[in-house]
Scaffold this active site. Sequence first.
Site, PDB file in Angstrom:
ATOM      1  N   HIS A   1       3.060  -3.325   6.785  1.00  0.00           N
ATOM      2  CA  HIS A   1       2.116  -2.239   6.496  1.00  0.00           C
ATOM      3  C   HIS A   1       2.250  -1.197   7.596  1.00  0.00           C
ATOM      4  O   HIS A   1       2.961  -1.377   8.573  1.00  0.00           O
ATOM      5  CB  HIS A   1       0.674  -2.763   6.538  1.00  0.00           C
ATOM      6  CG  HIS A   1       0.313  -3.665   5.403  1.00  0.00           C
ATOM      7  ND1 HIS A   1      -0.480  -3.255   4.343  1.00  0.00           N
ATOM      8  CD2 HIS A   1       0.624  -4.955   5.163  1.00  0.00           C
ATOM      9  CE1 HIS A   1      -0.648  -4.265   3.510  1.00  0.00           C
ATOM     10  NE2 HIS A   1       0.011  -5.303   3.979  1.00  0.00           N
TER      11      HIS A   1
ATOM     12  N   GLU B   1       1.859   4.003   2.780  1.00  0.00           N
ATOM     13  CA  GLU B   1       2.358   3.573   4.098  1.00  0.00           C
ATOM     14  C   GLU B   1       3.884   3.651   4.116  1.00  0.00           C
ATOM     15  O   GLU B   1       4.591   2.649   4.237  1.00  0.00           O
ATOM     16  CB  GLU B   1       1.823   2.167   4.405  1.00  0.00           C
ATOM     17  CG  GLU B   1       0.293   2.177   4.486  1.00  0.00           C
ATOM     18  CD  GLU B   1      -0.359   0.792   4.468  1.00  0.00           C
ATOM     19  OE1 GLU B   1       0.368  -0.214   4.588  1.00  0.00           O
ATOM     20  OE2 GLU B   1      -1.602   0.737   4.336  1.00  0.00           O
TER      21      GLU B   1
ATOM     22  N   HIS C   1       0.870  -1.180   0.000  1.00  0.00           N
ATOM     23  CA  HIS C   1       0.000   0.000   0.000  1.00  0.00           C
ATOM     24  C   HIS C   1       0.906   1.229   0.000  1.00  0.00           C
ATOM     25  O   HIS C   1       1.630   1.476   0.958  1.00  0.00           O
ATOM     26  CB  HIS C   1      -0.927   0.009   1.228  1.00  0.00           C
ATOM     27  CG  HIS C   1      -2.020  -0.997   1.146  1.00  0.00           C
ATOM     28  ND1 HIS C   1      -2.487  -1.694   2.239  1.00  0.00           N
ATOM     29  CD2 HIS C   1      -2.758  -1.427   0.090  1.00  0.00           C
ATOM     30  CE1 HIS C   1      -3.474  -2.507   1.848  1.00  0.00           C
ATOM     31  NE2 HIS C   1      -3.638  -2.363   0.548  1.00  0.00           N
TER      32      HIS C   1
ATOM     33  N   GLU D   1       1.469  -4.338  11.193  1.00  0.00           N
ATOM     34  CA  GLU D   1       1.017  -2.952  11.002  1.00  0.00           C
ATOM     35  C   GLU D   1       1.891  -2.131  11.953  1.00  0.00           C
ATOM     36  O   GLU D   1       1.811  -2.293  13.166  1.00  0.00           O
ATOM     37  CB  GLU D   1      -0.464  -2.793  11.358  1.00  0.00           C
ATOM     38  CG  GLU D   1      -1.415  -3.460  10.379  1.00  0.00           C
ATOM     39  CD  GLU D   1      -1.752  -2.569   9.183  1.00  0.00           C
ATOM     40  OE1 GLU D   1      -1.227  -1.426   9.117  1.00  0.00           O
ATOM     41  OE2 GLU D   1      -2.518  -3.012   8.307  1.00  0.00           O
TER      42      GLU D   1
ATOM     43  N   ARG E   1      -3.254   4.694  -2.323  1.00  0.00           N
ATOM     44  CA  ARG E   1      -3.052   3.379  -1.696  1.00  0.00           C
ATOM     45  C   ARG E   1      -2.853   2.246  -2.695  1.00  0.00           C
ATOM     46  O   ARG E   1      -2.063   1.335  -2.489  1.00  0.00           O
ATOM     47  CB  ARG E   1      -4.293   3.102  -0.830  1.00  0.00           C
ATOM     48  CG  ARG E   1      -4.554   1.675  -0.394  1.00  0.00           C
ATOM     49  CD  ARG E   1      -5.897   1.586   0.319  1.00  0.00           C
ATOM     50  NE  ARG E   1      -6.386   0.243   0.517  1.00  0.00           N
ATOM     51  CZ  ARG E   1      -6.313  -0.427   1.671  1.00  0.00           C
ATOM     52  NH1 ARG E   1      -5.751   0.118   2.723  1.00  0.00           N
ATOM     53  NH2 ARG E   1      -6.811  -1.655   1.770  1.00  0.00           N
TER      54      ARG E   1
END
Lengths: 94, 310
Positions: free
Chosen positions: B197, B73, B70, B271, B128
């Site tokens: 991510h 990020e 993405h 994440e 994204r």
Amino acid sequence: REKFLGDQVFRINVRNGDEISKLSWLVNSDNFKLDVWRSPSTFGRPVDVLVPSVSLQPVRSFLASQGFEYSVTIEDLQALLDDEDEEMQHNEGQ
Amino acid sequence: ERNGSHFNYGAYHSLEAIYHEMDSIASDFPDLVSRVQIGCSFEHRPMYVLKFSTGGEQQRPAIWLNAGIHSREWVSQATAIWTARKIVSDYQKDPALSAILEKMDIFLLPVANPDGYVYTQTHNRMWRKTRSLNPGSLCVGTDPNRNWNASFAGQGTSANPCSEVYHGPHANSEVEVKSVVEFIQNHGNFKCFVDLHSYSQLLMYPYGYTVKKAPDAEELDEVARRAAKALASLSGTEYQVGPTCTTVYPASGSSIDWAYDNGIKYAFTFELRDTGHYGFLLPASQIVPTAEETWLGLRSIMAHVRDHLY
């Protein structure tokens, strides 16, 4: 490059399934052109949403009318982006 | 800056600069690292991985580290290139890393979505998806983490090309995804797949497409908790651990679900840091602290894989 003048990021607390549904309606609605940074989930995590400047008032009204708790985590998105840009350019120069 | 390189790991960089640094790392350590092109993006940009290998048989057990799928990020791509330099710096100095590399190869893809990354720097910082065109629609791009062949087009995706979770016309429609899939399938001996991510401070394992427990869920949970503990040991950054579907929300067509369903047992999503103030715009000053703590988590996972080859 796209500018985000006046745009803000809200962090919205979600306490139950009813609030998740209402918030899902809000974020999926085309009217407000929201950009979801952290999606509604079924498990009580706060939701982060980029709110364009033109939608600030209606979104605030909606959240207030539905009893949502929220905070403004980024008050001036463009300022943050400008800082990021400046830093990258400075690093490139170096 | 590490080892006299002029690349500032505590800053965000252009795609060109990242690729140049990948080439530098490979040139600096030719006996350990090579830069391999695995394909091209939709807009014909090369997709480069770094292969870290101490030799041995042709297709040794391997680990895939995926970053930047993405594009907005940014701390993901930044952490990945830091990790590349960390691996070469610590090989033969860190016994744990050396033991991993004695048995396994590591493949690192720092920019899994090159077109998206460039677009975040030239047009829209919040982009994204990929930049592929959708016939009949004005909207561009597919969510590359909904495009894998794992319950494709299931829950948590959209058939609307304008959606941020548009799954694409079919599984692997995105050349960026197809390139990774084909490389891993042709290799045939990957044991671990980690996808980086941002942001939320989560360490997740399959499944995202169903609430059904993965057969190895107990072991994956143990591995993830140990990794999260290692990560937290540096600066106290707390991560939540669990399967994707019940930790965040249903998400079909994701990379780690595909990896797991295709025999890669140790499949995890990180994440990365959330300070509560910046979202995707994590300041550059946070890159190195984020990368350093993430490394501890990654190393913990890789060490487990090394000791539990199957």
